[in-house]
Motif scaffolding. Structure first.
Motif, mmCIF file in Angstrom:
data_model
loop_
_atom_site.group_PDB
_atom_site.id
_atom_site.type_symbol
_atom_site.label_atom_id
_atom_site.label_comp_id
_atom_site.label_asym_id
_atom_site.label_seq_id
_atom_site.Cartn_x
_atom_site.Cartn_y
_atom_site.Cartn_z
ATOM 1 N N ALA A 1 -6.395 -5.810 -3.444
ATOM 2 C CA ALA A 1 -7.288 -4.647 -3.604
ATOM 3 C C ALA A 1 -6.968 -3.954 -4.933
ATOM 4 N N ASP A 2 -6.394 -2.737 -4.889
ATOM 5 C CA ASP A 2 -6.055 -2.022 -6.120
ATOM 6 C C ASP A 2 -4.568 -2.113 -6.460
ATOM 7 N N VAL A 3 -3.867 -3.027 -5.822
ATOM 8 C CA VAL A 3 -2.434 -3.209 -6.069
ATOM 9 C C VAL A 3 -2.218 -4.537 -6.784
ATOM 10 N N GLY B 1 0.785 -1.228 0.000
ATOM 11 C CA GLY B 1 0.000 0.000 0.000
ATOM 12 C C GLY B 1 0.817 1.279 0.000
ATOM 13 N N GLY B 2 2.151 1.172 -0.088
ATOM 14 C CA GLY B 2 2.993 2.353 -0.246
ATOM 15 C C GLY B 2 3.659 2.866 1.011
ATOM 16 N N HIS C 1 5.421 -3.276 -7.057
ATOM 17 C CA HIS C 1 3.975 -3.298 -6.873
ATOM 18 C C HIS C 1 3.396 -2.285 -7.842
ATOM 19 N N TYR C 2 2.264 -2.622 -8.437
ATOM 20 C CA TYR C 2 1.733 -1.824 -9.538
ATOM 21 C C TYR C 2 0.356 -1.262 -9.201
ATOM 22 N N THR D 1 7.657 -10.156 3.327
ATOM 23 C CA THR D 1 7.766 -10.710 1.975
ATOM 24 C C THR D 1 7.780 -9.603 0.933
ATOM 25 N N HIS D 2 6.859 -8.653 1.057
ATOM 26 C CA HIS D 2 6.760 -7.595 0.049
ATOM 27 C C HIS D 2 7.903 -6.597 0.150
ATOM 28 N N ASP D 3 8.461 -6.427 1.341
ATOM 29 C CA ASP D 3 9.677 -5.619 1.484
ATOM 30 C C ASP D 3 10.823 -6.265 0.723
ATOM 31 N N LEU D 4 10.970 -7.573 0.884
ATOM 32 C CA LEU D 4 12.030 -8.302 0.189
ATOM 33 C C LEU D 4 11.786 -8.354 -1.315
ATOM 34 N N LEU D 5 10.534 -8.469 -1.701
ATOM 35 C CA LEU D 5 10.195 -8.496 -3.131
ATOM 36 C C LEU D 5 10.768 -7.270 -3.840
#
Length: 316
Positions: A123-125, A66-67, A103-104, A92-96
């Motif tokens: 959601a919207d990501v 979510g930013g 993230h788009y 996980t998303h930090d490492l990604l």
């Protein structure tokens, strides 16, 4: 009986006003959500400015997708928080992103079409399956390094979650990473629900033929030390769930929180911890009687950047 009352001042908005000036308008108005947001911002600044207060932050939900990643890393870098408790998913998303993934921003596409295109939706990501394939390759390289490091009679392949995340943070080279900033600034990160994530899945798969064992209870030894070493404890809760309760329950050892801010979308009627107002914690001694508490109902990805940006002008 006469109750002293303060008049509601209607908010004024002007061109090029600072966030802190907007927050002053919220505070002067002082009603509904705007007043709660202003009180939370003032309390955040007060907690950070309190020299004897150690701040424990918990983060649930998709805050990194979510930013919020750079904001949390910034807070760690500037020593505004002392401990972070979060979900395995946010790790996980930090490492990604550290491994080159992204993230788009988008919305409105059919989920079955997204599935065929190799895209997952939060959601919207959007995320791409290709990025998770790179994640799988890179995290297994790190697991292999750690497994070899622990392959001795002393460690027997056993490591706490906190130590695992610290070691990963030392290995990755990304200044914007929450894990990396925490590792180099000695800010402890705990993820008690780590297995419930893509990181946990990869760890489970790795342990099928490697000697790497997580000791969850070992984390509590270290966490309890951090609680006892704190003269005062402040809390920042973004969302609820396991991170919130793990943080709050641990403060029982010191009589509860001295001050705390909560931002959540959850409701209290179901009796779940995620929607429980912070005042309820006083009945369990997870917050001290007389503690300074602020509850804000709303999306943390909107509200926390707002209250933090305003608080920065008041942080010494």
């Amino acid at each position: 009986m006469r109750i002293e009352q303060t008049k509601v001042n209607q908010m004024n908005i002007k061109k090029d006003m600072k966030v802190s000036e907007l927050m002053e308008e919220f505070e002067n108005c002082g009603v509904l959500g705007s007043g709660r947001v202003a009180r939370a911002s003032d309390l955040l600044a007060a907690m950070i400015n309190e020299e004897d207060m150690h701040i424990f932050m918990s983060m649930a939900g998709p805050q990194v997708p979510g930013g919020m990643r750079n904001i949390i890393a910034y807070m760690i870098k500037h020593e505004y928080i002392n401990v972070l408790v979060t979900s395995g998913a946010n790790i996980t998303h930090d490492l990604l992103e550290s491994f080159g993934g992204r993230h788009y921003r988008d919305f409105g596409d059919d989920d079955e079409k997204l599935n065929k295109a190799g895209i997952g939706r939060i959601a919207d990501v959007y995320t791409q399956n290709d990025d998770f394939e790179i994640f799988e390759t890179e995290i297994n390289k790190i697991f292999d390094k750690l497994s070899k490091k622990l392959d001795n009679p002393k460690d027997k392949g056993i490591i706490s979650i906190n130590t695992l995340l610290h070691e990963i943070g030392l290995i990755i080279d990304d200044e914007n990473s929450i894990l990396h900033q925490a590792a180099i600034h000695n800010v402890d990160i705990f993820a008690p629900g780590i297995v419930d994530s893509m990181l946990g899945l990869q760890l489970w798969m790795f342990t099928q033929d490697h000697n790497l064992i997580l000791d969850v209870v070992k984390d509590m030894h270290h966490f309890s030390d951090l609680v006892f070493e704190s003269s005062e404890i402040g809390g920042i809760f973004l969302g609820g769930g396991v991170p919130k309760h793990y943080t709050m329950a641990s403060t029982l050892l010191k009589g509860g929180l001295d001050a705390a801010i909560q931002i959540t979308m959850d409701r209290p009627e179901t009796g779940s911890l995620s929607g429980a107002p912070l005042e309820e914690a006083k009945s369990w001694s997870k917050a001290k009687c007389g503690s300074n508490l602020a509850n804000v109902v709303g999306d943390a990805t909107i509200i926390f950047p707002l209250i933090f940006a305003a608080a920065l002008d008041k942080i010494q």
